[in-house]
Each structure stands twice: as C-alpha cells, then as structure tokens.
Enzyme design. Structure first.
Site, PDB file in Angstrom:
ATOM      1  CE  LYS A 156     -57.768   1.688  62.029  1.00 16.17           C
ATOM      2  NZ  LYS A 156     -58.288   2.969  61.520  1.00 16.17           N
ATOM      3  CG  ASP A 216     -50.772   2.348  55.234  1.00 17.66           C
ATOM      4  OD1 ASP A 216     -51.422   3.398  55.185  1.00 17.66           O
ATOM      5  OD2 ASP A 216     -50.163   1.968  56.254  1.00 17.66           O
TER       6      ASP A 216
END
Length: 745
Positions: A156, A216
């Site tokens: 991230k 996802d």
C-alpha cells in the site's frame, strides 16, 4: 494436485453482508464464492483442498459436508487469527509437493493451468499472480525484472509513490520448501514478511501476469460490481453467457402472464413471480423467492428465500437470505438484514449511505452525443439516432447532439451545434461550448474517418479540454494499427470513463494492443430496432416472390463490401437453383460517390449482365428507411456480407440480420466471427465466390439446418433490440456518474 484456501477472515469491510455469513460463502450468482473457486481449481487437476478457516468456520464445514464437490476437503481452523503467512504455515503438514494458494475473496479468470506451467518453466520457488490496476496504492505492489522475477514488494504505497501498477492478485503457486522460512505459531503476513524474506534469502519468485479479469469482493460495492461484470460479459461463469442468453433459469420459475422479465437476469430454483411484476435488468433472484403483485426489481441481488409483498420496489440493493418485505415500500441502495420485516418509511440498514445519491435519482442525465447525425447518410449517424430515441423513452435522460459535418445539412433541433470536420480549431471551440453547457457527460461515437486530421487526430483537441466525463463507443477496432492510430486510441481511452466495444473478441485487442485497462472496457451489443414480425412466406406472396430463395445484402455501397464476389457466387448457385434471387439494397456511399461517382455500382451492374443474372440480381438504389430494411430482412432466407476487410469490428447490417434471426453467410471478419459462432451462421473465405456459393447451397439443400441456425440466431437477436441495449447504456452512465462528474486526471 492440492490447493489451500485462505478462508479465515471476518470480512469486516463487507459488513453487513458478513454479519451472519463468512466472506467466502457469500453467493455469487446464487452459489457460494468458495464453491465457484473450487470448480475453477478442479479444471486444472486439483483433487485435494485444504480450507484454512476461522470466522464462522462451522458454516463452511456444514455446507461442504452436505454435498459431493468432486474434491477431498480438509479443514484447519485457527484458534486465533494468524495472518496470511501464519495460516499457510499452519497447514504445512498437508503439502509435500507444489501446491496452489487462493485468497477466498477474489473473483478472477486467471488460467491456473497456465500459471502452474509458467511456475515450472521458470523453475521458481514461488509464483505470484499479478494484475494491473489503475490505483495500486490500495494494494500490495510488485516490481519485477525483465526476466519476470520479483525484485521488490511494497504494501500500500502512498499515492504517487507507486513504482509499478501491478499488484498481488492473491493467487500463488508454492514449492513446499519455502514453508520452512515461515515462523510457526504467530501472526505472519505473507505479503509484508514472507515474500521479502524469500527474496533476501535468494529464493526465486516469478510474477505471472496472465488473466484479464480480477476483483476482490471486499466491500458491498465490489460485491455488486462483480455481478454487474458477469451480466455485462466482463466476467464469465461456466453455466451461462449473458451476452448470448440474457435470462438464465427462466424454465425453472413460475411467472404470471402479466409479469415482465428484462434481461440480464439470473434465476434460482422454485421462484414465483406475481402479476404485473417487472424483474430486471441486472437482477439475481435467489432460490425460493416469492413476490406479490406490481413489484419492480432492478439492479439488485436477492439471496435465497426472500419474500416481498405487493407494490414493493427494490433497486441497487442487496437483500439477504430470509428477508420478508410485506408492505408497499421502496428500497434503494440498501442492504436488508435477514429475518426482519420492513415497515413503511423505515430503513433497516444502509451501506455507503453518504455516497448513495451523488446523482439525484429524480434528475435526468444530460447527455451530449458527439457523432455524425441524420440527414448525413452514415451508419454511425443512424446508430446514434436509434440509441438516442431509445434512451429518451426511459424518461431518465435528456439528449443533445454535437454533429460532425462534412457538408451543409438541415439538422433537427436535437443538434445543438456542429463541428466542421476538417477545421482543427473547431474542436477546441466545441470543448468550451460543452464545458459551459451543463451536460453531465459526453458520449463519443468513434470511427477514425469521421473526425478531422490524420486518422481523426483533431478529436483529441476536444477531449483533452473536457471538464466533464466522457465515454467512447468504438465502431472500429484495428488489431494491427499504425503507430499514429494506436497513439490516438490510447490517448482517447486514457481519460475516458468507459470504452464500449460491440464484440467480446475485441477486448483482448484493446488490452494488449492499445494498453487499455480491462476494467475500463464494456461490451455492449450493437442495437437493433424492434418491429412486428411478418412471416417470410407472407411477404414473398405479397411481392410475387413465392418459391424464390432470397439472399440479401444492404447498406451503403462501396468497394470494400466485396459485392462482386457475392454476385459471382449467385451465378454459380443459379446453375443448379434457378429460383435464387439476390437483393443488393442501398445507395452508393456518399464519400465514394463524391470521389468516384458511380463507378463501383456500374461495375457491379456490368458483372450482373456478363453473368446473365438480370433476373437473379436486383438493385435497390436508394437510402432505405429502417422499416424497409426490416421488411427486406424478414423476406430473406439468407443475409450475406462478402466483405473484404478482415479487421472490421462491427457491422450494423449484420447486427440487424442477427436481430431478426436470419441465416447469415459471411466472410470471416472480426465481427462476423463473433456473431456467427455457436452455429449461428456460416463463414466463407475472403474473395471466394466458390465458398460463398457452397455455403448458400448448404442452406438451400438443408432446410432443417436453416431452421436450427435461425433459431440460434434469434436467441441472440432478442438480446440486441434497442430497448435492451439502451438500458445497458443507461445503467452504465448511472453507475459511472455515481462516482462523480470529474474527468480522470
């Protein structure tokens, strides 16, 4: 081969859908995601599966213990959450050979057979599936070298600091020896700890970049998105292709005669639809559903055993198992909890409520179309006019047109302004007009030849200045573009909200040749006008053509249509079948006529005369109204497109023929290959009168084959009527505008 499913997470971001259900068990098109993932693994030879479970582990074991799923299943339940790496280590005793690891919250079309073969070819210790995304800062980013091996992992990264747009897709192939590097009995992140440690210790981690779809389902919004992608054809499920069969499971339901189903819709078992109910489009109806009278349900997912009373309206919602909604009530963008009964004016629960109404549901969307437009004689002009007319019928849009003009035309009031095609400055001026006119979005109908500059480059002067979102419908997709064509398309796509193509076999071209993100590409059929059906024999009798076998081709005539080959094919067939008659319908293309006059038509007429076909070939030399086109199609036994350009990605004339269930004989250009597959027509070689004639004779001498091809084509054709297609566009616009009206940076 064995596989490990990481299925222990709580699915916190997916709440409230996971309040009473583990995340891997949420239904995708009526079946648990975990079950669908097992089906995919079985295709690559997996016969033993280990579930690493935690949250609501009993629910998973209970479901998979109740039926036979074709694999051996073992369960390893974590007493405390161990993280991804810790969960893998916790199951190490089950694996003594290469195995697959699957995060249980993803939906993808990653070719697992190919990934395993890639792993072995690279002689890797670990192979990670990677997928490209537009905003990698929310994921684990992978950098790799020119040989395809990982060099760096970053979890991230901050926006703007990403050094790669490929992320960890949550599917791995492991050699068991790497398990020794994972510590036991503690929390370990495979992404943050294990993979960097493997690199540091000299292990080879290959990066597999196959697959065109990945998501996802970590949030309710993404959960709804995956269903929308299945309906649009972006994501495939084994039991149905919604591009060709818009309603799945209709034969399993009880539906009142006055009810209406608008595809795409997926039905479970034992469903009962009441009087005057409208279901669809984009609705999943779980097993055991029952409705009262007058309900309206659209863009929603209904789990099993949902019951709604009369007058209920549900849109853009997920309704979970066991909900009963007995009173006249409108549910919009809500998640309804199980076991509750709604009361008038009472909202049970919401997700993302603050984002639900960025675009007022009562406000019409103001759409400007950038296109050619009638009376300019052009297939794209007709397409735009038809789409606008159908969108207006929904009552949810206001449409206007900026017409690209190559001459002076007397346009209808809908055309707000014109752009002189070859005037470069006019495109920048048009952008300023668009930005200041209060439109919500611009819909660009794209074909290289209708915009000014080399390959239509002037269009970029307009789109680069836009301050509102724009969408692009492609009427041409070149598999082997010149560098300038590729650059124009890639630039146009980069700042667009969606790129719309009309054939699924062009999606890979757009991805691999032009570098367009798969998530940005939408497949939407070319629309077809819907007119009352008239029996073929009735029309033949009215026109004095009883007993004739009718072949037709329509559209603006130009040398690229290959009609001389069609005429010669008719000459060959006529030797055995003198009852054949070929209609060539349409005027010469205006651009061709301005340049060369009627040379091509005169050539065709000479060809007819040379073959002595004056009684076998008829020209109708004028621009036909839609009603006339449909009448000729309904008259025809075969529709023929002997076109010469193999790269043609769409054909409005072929789409019309499919819409009316005609047998189509065509050369194998891109769009024809897409539309005629699965027994819906016959392909002939390019520039080959002989194979065209063979295909025509095959239909003439096998009426049962003709009937079957017409049936299959009609099944597809029913999904192509403008009413269905315009709703696809409308829902696409609505979904994108929910994200706001700012164009991409």
């Amino acid at each position: 081969m064995k596989a490990l499913f990481l299925a222990g997470g709580k699915g916190t971001r997916l709440r409230p859908l996971t309040d009473h259900l583990p995340k891997p068990m949420v239904p995708v098109m009526g079946r648990p995601l975990l079950e669908r993932s097992i089906e995919a693994l079985k295709e690559c030879g997996v016969n033993k599966v280990v579930f690493s479970t935690g949250y609501r582990a009993d629910d998973i074991e209970k479901y998979f213990s109740s039926s036979e799923f074709g694999v051996n299943i073992h369960y390893v339940c974590e007493d405390i959450p161990l993280g991804t790496g810790g969960a893998i280590k916790n199951c190490a005793d089950y694996f003594n050979d290469t195995f697959i690891i699957f995060n249980s919250d993803i939906v993808s079309n990653i070719d697992l057979n190919d990934m395993v073969a890639f792993h072995k070819k690279k002689r890797a210790d670990v192979t990670i599936a990677a997928t490209r995304v537009q905003n990698p800062s929310s994921y684990g980013v992978i950098e790799y070298d020119e040989f395809g091996f990982a060099t760096t992992f970053t979890e991230k990264p901050k926006p703007g600091e990403e050094k790669s747009d490929f992320i960890n897709a949550g599917v791995y192939v492991f050699n068991p020896k790497v398990l020794d590097l994972i510590p036991s009995n503690r929390v370990v992140s495979v992404e943050k700890e294990t993979f960097p440690a493997l690199l540091q210790n000299g292990y080879k981690i290959a990066v597999y970049r196959g697959g065109t779809y990945w998501i996802d389902i970590g949030t309710p919004e993404k959960y709804m998105r995956v269903h929308a992608d299945i309906f649009s054809g972006l994501c495939k499920i084994p039991e149905n292709n919604f591009l060709t069969n818009r309603i799945y499971g209709l034969e399993r339901i009880q539906i009142h005669d006055t009810a209406r189903v608008i595809g795409p819709v997926w039905f479970g078992d034992d469903v009962r639809i009441g009087a005057n109910v409208t279901v669809g489009p984009n609705v999943v109806v779980g097993s055991g559903f029952e409705s009262g009278r007058g309900c309206v349900i659209s863009d929603s997912i209904l789990w099993n055993n949902v019951s709604v009373g009369s007058g209920v309206s549900i849109t853009k919602s997920v309704v979970t198992a066991g909900v009963q909604n007995r009173k006249r009530y409108s549910v919009r963008k809500y998640h309804l909890l199980p076991g509750k009964q709604t009361a008038s004016g009472h909202i049970i629960s919401t997700y993302g409520r603050k984002d639900c109404h960025k675009l007022s549901q009562d406000k019409k969307i103001k759409i400007l179309f950038l296109s050619t437009y009638p009376p300019r004689a052009c297939g794209i002009a007709t397409f735009t006019q038809d789409l606008i007319c159908e969108l207006e019928k929904t009552g949810q849009v206001d449409t206007s047109v900026a017409a690209v003009s190559d001459s002076e035309y007397s346009y209808p009031p809908r055309v707000k302004f014109t752009i002189e095609q070859q005037n470069e400055e006019a495109y920048a001026e048009a952008a300023e007009k668009i930005n200041s006119s209060g439109f919500d979005l611009l819909m660009v109908e794209h074909e290289y030849g209708i915009f000014g500059g080399k390959w239509g480059k002037f269009l970029l002067n307009l789109t680069s200045r836009l301050k509102i979102p724009y969408f692009v419908t492609l009427h041409t997709v070149l598999p082997n573009p010149a560098e300038s064509q590729k650059e124009i398309m890639s630039t146009l796509a980069a700042k667009s909200r969606k790129i719309i193509t009309m054939a699924s076999n062009t999606v890979d071209i757009l991805q691999n040749t032009y570098g367009i993100e798969r998530t940005k590409i939408e497949v939407v059929h070319h629309g077809v006008p819907e007119y009352p059906s008239t029996e073929r024999d009735t029309l033949k009798k009215e026109l004095g053509l009883t007993g004739r076998f009718i072949v037709s081709t329509f559209g603006l005539i130009s040398p690229g249509k290959g009609l001389e080959y069609g005429i010669e094919a008719i000459a060959r067939v006529a030797k055995k079948h003198p009852d054949i008659l070929y209609f060539i319908l349409g005027q010469t293309h205006p651009v061709v006529k301005r340049k060369d006059g009627e040379k091509y038509r005169e050539k065709l007429e000479r060809t007819v005369k040379n073959f002595g076909l004056e009684e076998k070939v008829r020209f109708v030399n004028r621009y036909l109204k839609i009603e006339e086109i449909i009448r000729y199609l309904q008259l025809s036994d075969v529709y023929m497109t002997p076109y010469l350009g193999k790269d043609q990605a769409v054909s409005g004339t072929l789409a019309y023929a499919a819409g009316y269930g005609r047998v189509i004989i065509s050369t194998p250009y891109l769009y024809a290959e897409e539309m005629l597959k699965d027994g819906r027509g016959l392909l002939a070689d390019f520039r080959s009168p002989a194979t065209l004639a063979e295909r025509i004779e095959e239909v003439m001498t096998h009426p049962e084959q003709q009937e079957e091809m017409e049936r299959r084509t009609q099944e597809l054709g029913k999904t192509m009527y403008w009413g269905e297609v315009s709703l696809h566009y409308l829902h696409l616009f609505q979904a994108e505008l929910q994200r706001g009206k700012e164009p991409p940076a």
